[in-house]
Design a protein around this motif. Structure first.
Motif, short mmCIF file in Angstrom:
data_model
loop_
_atom_site.label_atom_id
_atom_site.label_comp_id
_atom_site.label_asym_id
_atom_site.label_seq_id
_atom_site.Cartn_x
_atom_site.Cartn_y
_atom_site.Cartn_z
N ASP A 117 0.83 -1.19 0.00
CA ASP A 117 0.00 0.00 0.00
C ASP A 117 0.87 1.25 0.00
O ASP A 117 1.21 1.80 1.04
CB ASP A 117 -0.90 -0.02 1.23
CG ASP A 117 -2.04 0.95 1.16
OD1 ASP A 117 -2.03 1.82 0.27
OD2 ASP A 117 -2.95 0.85 1.99
N SER A 118 1.22 1.74 -1.18
CA SER A 118 2.11 2.89 -1.28
C SER A 118 1.39 4.21 -0.98
O SER A 118 2.05 5.22 -0.74
CB SER A 118 2.72 2.96 -2.69
OG SER A 118 1.69 3.09 -3.65
N SER A 119 0.06 4.20 -0.95
CA SER A 119 -0.66 5.44 -0.67
C SER A 119 -1.17 5.52 0.77
O SER A 119 -1.94 6.41 1.12
CB SER A 119 -1.83 5.61 -1.65
OG SER A 119 -2.75 4.55 -1.49
N GLN A 135 -1.59 6.48 4.43
CA GLN A 135 -1.26 7.65 5.24
C GLN A 135 -1.86 7.44 6.62
O GLN A 135 -3.08 7.42 6.77
CB GLN A 135 -1.81 8.93 4.62
CG GLN A 135 -1.20 9.26 3.29
CD GLN A 135 -1.81 10.50 2.67
OE1 GLN A 135 -2.71 11.10 3.23
NE2 GLN A 135 -1.31 10.88 1.53
#
Length: 145
Positions: free
Chosen positions: A13-15, A17
């Motif tokens: 999950d690179s997004s 936050q």
């Protein structure tokens, strides 16, 4: 705004936050519930955690539910976890909540799908609020398709 997404870290999950304020509210809520349990001396506080569809591939929700259950019990609450899952309805923590664990009776296993279970619970609660007996409410819930 963008598309809604669960507030949970997923694989690759690179997004992702992390929202610190959200974590702070979660921790504050847990503490508030535990303090309520401790401060309510004249009667036992009853707590139910309802977990829907949390499977084994990403066990974060399952672990969180069982950790909350354990903390609430340690605070003195009469707490239970209703785990709704057609495939994995039992407890995971082998010392406490898994079958044979010392608190396994605290897991109420419902081998069904989430939406249908919520609809049945809703029907049952509605009948209880009307003054029906538990048996009559259960009968109403059994008729939910």
């Amino acid at each position: 705004g963008g598309p809604g997404r669960p507030a949970i870290l997923m694989f690759g999950d690179s997004s992702w936050q992390d929202v610190e304020s959200q974590e702070s509210r979660w921790v504050a809520w847990q503490r508030a519930v535990e303090e309520l349990v401790v401060d309510t001396e004249d009667k036992v506080v009853r707590i139910v955690i309802l977990e829907l569809g949390a499977g084994g591939n990403v066990p974060t929700v399952r672990r969180t539910s069982e950790a909350c259950l354990k903390n609430f019990l340690e605070s003195g609450a009469d707490a239970h976890l209703v785990r709704v899952n057609p495939d994995l309805p039992l407890g995971d923590d082998s010392d406490h909540f898994a079958p044979g664990g010392d608190e396994s009776h605290r897991i109420i296993s419902v081998m069904a799908r989430g939406l249908r279970s919520l609809q049945k619970i809703d029907a049952c609660v509605a009948r209880l609020q009307e003054g029906c007996t538990v048996e009559e409410a259960a009968e109403a819930a059994s008729r939910v398709q």
